[in-house]
Every structure is written in C-alpha cells, then in structure tokens.
Design an enzyme around this catalytic site. Structure first.
Site, PDB file in Angstrom:
ATOM      1  CB  CYS A 108      -1.276  -0.347   1.432  1.00  0.00           C
ATOM      2  SG  CYS A 108      -1.690  -1.412   1.040  1.00  0.00           S
ATOM      3  CG  PHE A 247     -13.516   4.920  10.299  1.00  0.00           C
ATOM      4  CD1 PHE A 247     -12.493   4.061  10.945  1.00  0.00           C
ATOM      5  CD2 PHE A 247     -13.241   6.267  10.489  1.00  0.00           C
ATOM      6  CE1 PHE A 247     -11.636   4.243  10.968  1.00  0.00           C
ATOM      7  CE2 PHE A 247     -12.035   6.126  10.103  1.00  0.00           C
ATOM      8  CZ  PHE A 247     -11.138   5.103  11.237  1.00  0.00           C
ATOM      9  CB  ILE A 248     -19.061   0.911   6.782  1.00  0.00           C
ATOM     10  CG1 ILE A 248     -18.719   2.504   5.918  1.00  0.00           C
ATOM     11  CG2 ILE A 248     -20.368   0.152   7.089  1.00  0.00           C
ATOM     12  CD1 ILE A 248     -19.713   1.456   4.876  1.00  0.00           C
ATOM     13  NE  ARG A 249     -13.318  -0.044  11.025  1.00  0.00           N
ATOM     14  CZ  ARG A 249     -12.192   0.274  11.014  1.00  0.00           C
ATOM     15  NH1 ARG A 249     -11.682   0.208  12.678  1.00  0.00           N
ATOM     16  NH2 ARG A 249     -11.149   0.581  10.284  1.00  0.00           N
ATOM     17  NE  ARG A 252     -18.166   4.539  15.138  1.00  0.00           N
ATOM     18  CZ  ARG A 252     -17.169   4.566  14.257  1.00  0.00           C
ATOM     19  NH1 ARG A 252     -16.300   3.682  13.967  1.00  0.00           N
ATOM     20  NH2 ARG A 252     -16.992   5.581  14.116  1.00  0.00           N
TER      21      ARG A 252
END
Length: 264
Positions: A108, A247-249, A252
């Site tokens: 990355c 931050f789709i966890r 939330r």
C-alpha cells in the site's frame, strides 16, 4: 477453497502462553507481466484470479484503452509463465522515457505512485450520479462484502471490493492488492458493459487519493469503506462529486463528502 488462491503451511503458534504446532492458510502472491503490443509494460503482483479482467481494468485506469471491445483485439494469459499478452487496435508502444519496465507491488506504499497523476486528468470522471442509499443499506452491503469472502475469512490477507446496487452485490473481487481488486471490477464492468453511474463501490481498504481516483475512473458516485480516508482523497472526492463513507463497522459509519446521497 481454490488451491490457486491459498496454500497451507505448518507454523508454530503461541496461544495463552502455550506453544502449538498447527497448519495455517496463506494467501498466494503471483507476478503477472503485461506485454503490450510486444513490449513489456508492467509487472503486477496479484492474486491469480480473474487476470483477464484485471488487465483490462488496469489498462483502462491508466488511459491506455477506453473500451474493451473497440480498443483490445486480443488478450492471452499464460499463467504458467506469468505473462499477459495484449494487442490493441491502435499500435500503442509503452513509453520508456522514465524506465524500461514498471513494477507494481501489492503493498500500500509508493510502489504505484509513478502511475498516478499522469493520466488522471483525462481518465478520472466527475460523477453525475443521482443514486442515493440509506444508512442501513450501507451497513448491510459492508456486512455482505466481508462475510462473502472465503479467502479473507481463511487468511485475513486480501482486500475485497464489490460493485453494488443499494440492495445487493452485483459482482465482488478479491486480491492481495487494493488496486488489483478494483481493476478486476473495472475490467468486469467494461467487458460486460455494465453501467456504473448508478452503482455503488464497496471496498474493504483505506480510501487513499489513489483509491478515490480509481473509483472516479470506474465512474461510481458513492464509495463505501470500512476504513479511514486521507485528506487528499477527500479533497479529490469534493472536486469529483463523489460521496465517501468510511469506518463502516457494526452499526456506525462516517460520511465525509457529498452527504446528500446518504439518506435515512
């Protein structure tokens, strides 16, 4: 699980202070060299699946081609030797002004930066998408993406990406390289003439500026990720009219740019 994607290795693990001998599942790295009109163009380190689509998507994102059926006359993949032979309708000869061969690692870091910002002006599209998606649909698509990847569950060593409608995943791809996973999707959409303007891109990795530009080149207006964005990526998203959600966890998420496409 496909033996081509993973292998097993005997390892020593320590769990709660105990030494344990066991087998672990390891993801495969595979070097593929693209030979464009008889000239070596790039070597990509990837997961050896959907190589045809990855090559198409990569060449499109680099501005070498625009259309699959119009610009490419043939693609031959030699997996035994690790070569992809591509012939185009216009006899493009790769530039060798900087170096004779470009190497693209799966990491990355900066290994791909020599490719970016050279052709972005003509290949990155400002989104005209009117598509919207609910907060709940964002959560559900991310859960579906992660749960559907057997390779990720077995190894934890790959990135996942999917092209979706608000309700379901249309096609998903997996690779050790973030960019490779997106190139595979891009190639699939070009090859099958999938209109992506009203689609959503769901991604497991960090939203860097390079990933944001890749999404713009694919043509989507909404990019969902379980990880964080960078400030440069968000600046590009603002300019290119792309909605970024990170931050789709759990239950939330954070909406960073163009929030009008995310509705309750």
């Amino acid at each position: 699980m496909d033996e081509q994607i993973t292998s097993t290795r005997k390892i020593i693990a320590f769990e709660k202070g105990e030494r344990i001998e066991k087998e672990d599942v390891i993801v495969t790295e595979f070097p593929l060299t693209i030979v464009l009109n008889g000239h070596e163009f790039a070597t990509m380190v990837c997961t050896p699946t959907y190589l045809n689509e990855m090559v198409i998507g990569f060449l499109a994102s680099e501005g070498v081609i625009r259309f699959y059926d119009r610009d490419i006359t043939s693609i031959t993949i030699d997996e035994n030797k690790g070569f992809a032979y591509v012939e185009t309708s216009s006899q493009i000869t790769p530039s060798i002004s900087n170096q004779t061969k470009r190497f693209i690692g799966s990491c990355c870091g900066k290994s791909r930066q020599s490719f970016y910002f050279q052709n972005d002006v003509k290949t990155a599209k400002t989104s005209m998408s009117k598509q919207t998606i609910t907060y709940q649909q964002c959560i559900q698509l991310m859960k579906e993406l992660q749960s559907s990847s057997r390779t990720f569950q077995a190894t934890g060593g790959v990135h996942n990406a999917a092209i979706c409608t608000p309700d379901t995943i249309i096609q998903a791809r997996t690779d050790i390289g973030r960019h490779n996973a997106l190139d595979k999707l891009y190639g699939h959409c070009l090859k099958h003439r999938i209109n992506v303007q009203d689609k959503i891109l769901v991604f497991s990795g960090r939203i860097s500026s390079e990933i944001l530009l890749k999404a713009a080149k694919i043509g989507v207006g909404i990019l969902l990720s379980k990880s964080a964005p960078t400030e440069l990526a968000l600046q590009a998203a603002e300019e290119l009219n792309i909605t970024t959600v990170g931050f789709i966890r759990g239950d939330r998420l954070n909406v960073y740019t163009h929030p009008d496409r995310i509705i309750l």
